[in-house]
Design an enzyme around this catalytic site. Structure first.
Site, PDB file in Angstrom:
ATOM      1  N   HIS A   1      -6.027 -51.768   6.756  1.00 45.13           N
ATOM      2  CA  HIS A   1      -7.136 -52.503   7.369  1.00 45.13           C
ATOM      3  C   HIS A   1      -6.751 -53.977   7.275  1.00 45.13           C
ATOM      4  CE1 HIS A   1      -9.431 -49.030   5.628  1.00 45.13           C
ATOM      5  NE2 HIS A   1     -10.114 -49.105   6.736  1.00 45.13           N
TER       6      HIS A   1
ATOM      7  N   GLU B   1     -11.820 -41.846  14.506  1.00 47.60           N
ATOM      8  CA  GLU B   1     -11.803 -40.979  13.315  1.00 47.60           C
ATOM      9  C   GLU B   1     -13.221 -40.475  13.023  1.00 47.60           C
ATOM     10  OE1 GLU B   1      -9.695 -42.666   9.978  1.00 47.60           O
ATOM     11  OE2 GLU B   1     -10.967 -41.576   8.575  1.00 47.60           O
TER      12      GLU B   1
ATOM     13  N   HIS C   1     -13.493 -35.517   5.845  1.00 50.36           N
ATOM     14  CA  HIS C   1     -14.591 -35.736   6.787  1.00 50.36           C
ATOM     15  C   HIS C   1     -14.976 -34.416   7.457  1.00 50.36           C
ATOM     16  CE1 HIS C   1     -13.374 -40.262   7.384  1.00 50.36           C
ATOM     17  NE2 HIS C   1     -13.639 -39.939   6.136  1.00 50.36           N
TER      18      HIS C   1
ATOM     19  N   ASP D   1     -17.232 -38.121  -0.034  1.00 46.84           N
ATOM     20  CA  ASP D   1     -15.860 -38.311   0.427  1.00 46.84           C
ATOM     21  C   ASP D   1     -14.981 -38.693  -0.769  1.00 46.84           C
ATOM     22  OD1 ASP D   1     -13.868 -38.589   2.287  1.00 46.84           O
ATOM     23  OD2 ASP D   1     -14.586 -40.474   3.121  1.00 46.84           O
TER      24      ASP D   1
ATOM     25  N   ASP E   1      -4.888 -40.689   3.380  1.00 52.40           N
ATOM     26  CA  ASP E   1      -6.118 -41.441   3.094  1.00 52.40           C
ATOM     27  C   ASP E   1      -6.694 -40.860   1.798  1.00 52.40           C
ATOM     28  OD1 ASP E   1      -8.205 -43.114   3.237  1.00 52.40           O
ATOM     29  OD2 ASP E   1      -9.002 -42.398   5.143  1.00 52.40           O
TER      30      ASP E   1
HETATM   31  C1  XUL Z   1     -13.351 -43.816   5.410  1.00 53.76           C
HETATM   32  C2  XUL Z   1     -12.032 -43.637   5.987  1.00 53.76           C
HETATM   33  C3  XUL Z   1     -11.329 -44.896   6.346  1.00 53.76           C
HETATM   34  C4  XUL Z   1     -10.610 -44.821   7.640  1.00 53.76           C
HETATM   35  C5  XUL Z   1     -10.061 -46.143   8.099  1.00 53.76           C
HETATM   36  O1  XUL Z   1     -13.999 -42.645   5.116  1.00 53.76           O
HETATM   37  O2  XUL Z   1     -11.529 -42.551   6.103  1.00 53.76           O
HETATM   38  O3  XUL Z   1     -10.488 -45.219   5.308  1.00 53.76           O
HETATM   39  O4  XUL Z   1      -9.542 -43.929   7.583  1.00 53.76           O
HETATM   40  O5  XUL Z   1     -11.043 -47.109   8.207  1.00 53.76           O
HETATM   41 CO    CO Z   2      -9.678 -41.926   6.935  1.00 56.56          CO
END
Ligand code: XUL
Ligand code: CO
Length: 481
Positions: free
Chosen positions: A147, A277, A316, A352, A384
């Site tokens: 990011h 996403e 997710h 998460d 991630d």
């Molecule tokens: C949040 C998530 C983020 C995205 C990028 O749940 O997965 O880290 O991958 O903003």
């Molecule tokens: Co992510």
């Protein structure tokens, strides 16, 4: 004094002691996220290696007991006609690996990496970037994800934030060399209070414009670094209550925002894929990109399916009530499978948790989808995923990634076995073979009207219904693990 009060005071006392103990004994330096309170002497003056005790991670095969080696991931080995590294295209997530502190809603940071001085200064950002590339090189992967705001400090103005970003990105470009580049970049549009109503879905036009400027810049730096994709994750693109929300207007704004991103991508000559996403409720109650199907219908409605693909994140997927395999297949059959955020949740913890995937069965299903998709390129696998709060050794950063990489590699090997056995495909083929008939062909060509079908139904009488063979399918699947 009531017992409750006593208990609270006792807890307060203990917490204070815990804090003092930390200060007195002294963790190595400061946690990664104390906002500059620990040191003001940040400088990019780190000498020598960041991970001096760790050598380049090598493939040693399944019988190795060395935790700092690959047991299943052999980058250049060919599987199903492609090198493992080309199927898997792994990437390190900068935010979890280099900005993760171990803090959770109930607990303070636990990680005190030796190179951190506790500031969010430019000098610290550069030092961290150098640690990042030593890490990536030692791990032997070729990609990273970021990011904008995790790699460089924000500024008092947008211009200052952009200048900070430019400075760190220039160093990253130099450190990347010729082999490493971003799998994807993104703008962080959820942490700052200005984004409390969302970014592109905010009720404030000033916020919409600010988000656009931030994305514009993040796309430019992703392109400059040779990034292969650009991701949108709608951190706060949803709502808590419909009573004060104009859902139709917010969705329209979001679509206009995405179209502007497509236009900008073309204008700057960025050929990377734009990815959305999906994620359900967390952090807002209703997210507009709830799951793969919701995101697909949004893209279809606004005519954006040619320009966007989906980045499916396994944690997710499970939060939305699906399996990762289901989300991957939904994206794939719609021609929208672009990238995977390879992580997993915890079956007992309902949020998460962003853990590294270690379930071989799940990884095999994921890889089955990827193989059916012909791979993910220009997408890949972004970890991630973060260390557990209790994992605090520098070597844990390596061990977690090695474990995640080996799990996906094992999934690939197993998926290849399943495809080579052929019995699962054969089972599925047989299950639908009644459609390999004249009338089946008419139905699939969209040429069988109700009158024709009624005539057949009358003629045939009660249809035969064969076994679905689910347990046999499961048995075949297990045999490949
Ligand atoms: C949040 C998530 C983020 C995205 C990028 O749940 O997965 O880290 O991958 O903003
Ligand atoms: Co992510």
């Amino acid at each position: 004094m009531k017992w409750k009060m006593k208990a609270i005071l006792f807890l307060f006392f203990c917490l204070n002691w815990a804090f003092l103990a930390v200060v007195a004994v002294g963790p190595p330096i400061c946690s990664a996220d104390l906002g500059g309170e620990c040191s003001d002497a940040a400088s990019d003056d780190w000498k020598g290696e960041f991970f001096p005790d760790i050598k380049k991670i090598k493939y040693e095969g399944p019988s190795s007991k060395n935790p700092l080696s690959y047991k299943w991931y052999n980058a250049n080995e060919e599987i199903l006609g492609k090198k493992m590294k080309d199927w898997l295209r792994f990437s390190v997530a900068f935010w979890h690996t280099f900005r993760g502190t171990g803090a959770d809603p109930f607990g303070a940071p636990t990680k005190y990496w030796p190179w951190e001085d506790g500031t969010n200064s430019l000098a610290m950002a550069k030092r961290r970037m150098r640690a990042n590339f030593e890490f990536i090189n030692k791990l032997g992967v070729e990609r990273w994800c970021f990011h904008d705001r995790d790699i460089a400090p924000d500024g008092k103005t947008l211009a200052e934030a952009n200048a900070n970003l430019d400075e760190v990105v220039a160093l990253a470009k130099e450190l990347q060399g010729t082999k490493i580049h971003p799998l994807w970049g993104t703008a962080q549009l959820f942490m700052h209070p200005r984004y409390m109503h969302g970014a592109a879905t905010s009720s404030e036009v000033g916020v919409y414009a600010y988000a656009a400027a931030q994305v514009k810049k993040a796309m430019e730096v992703t392109h400059y670094l040779g990034g292969e994709n650009y991701v949108f994750w709608g951190g706060r693109e949803g709502y808590q209550s419909l009573l004060n929300t104009d859902m139709k207007r917010e969705l329209d704004h979001l679509a206009r925002f995405f179209q502007a991103a497509v236009d900008w991508k073309k204008k700057i000559g960025f050929n990377g894929t734009l990815l959305i996403e999906p994620k359900p409720q967390e952090p807002t109650k209703h997210q507009y990109d709830w799951d793969a199907a919701t995101a697909t219908s949004f893209l279809q409605k606004y005519g954006l399916t040619e320009e966007f693909k989906l980045n499916i994140e396994c944690n997710h997927a499970t939060l939305s009530g699906h399996s990762c395999f289901h989300e991957l297949e939904t994206a794939r059959i719609n021609g929208l499978l672009g990238n995977i955020d390879a992580n997993t949740g915890d079956p007992q913890v309902g949020w998460d948790t962003d853990q590294f995937m270690t379930d071989i069965g799940e990884a095999t299903l994921v890889m089955l989808s990827v193989v059916r998709n012909g791979g993910l390129a220009p997408g890949g696998f972004n970890f991630d995923a973060k260390l557990r709060r209790e994992s605090t050794d520098v070597e844990d950063l390596f061990i977690s990634h090695i474990s995640g990489i080996d799990t996906m590699a094992r999934g690939l090997r197993n998926a290849a076995k399943l495809i080579e056995y052929g019995s699962l495909d054969e089972l599925v083929r047989k299950r639908y073979q009644s459609f390999d008939s004249e009338i089946g062909a008419l139905i699939e060509a969209g040429k069988a009207d109700f009158e024709t079908l009624e005539k057949n139904a009358m003629e045939w009488g009660e249809p035969a219904v064969a076994s679905g063979k689910q347990e046999l399918a499961e048995m075949i699947f297990q045999s490949a693990l």
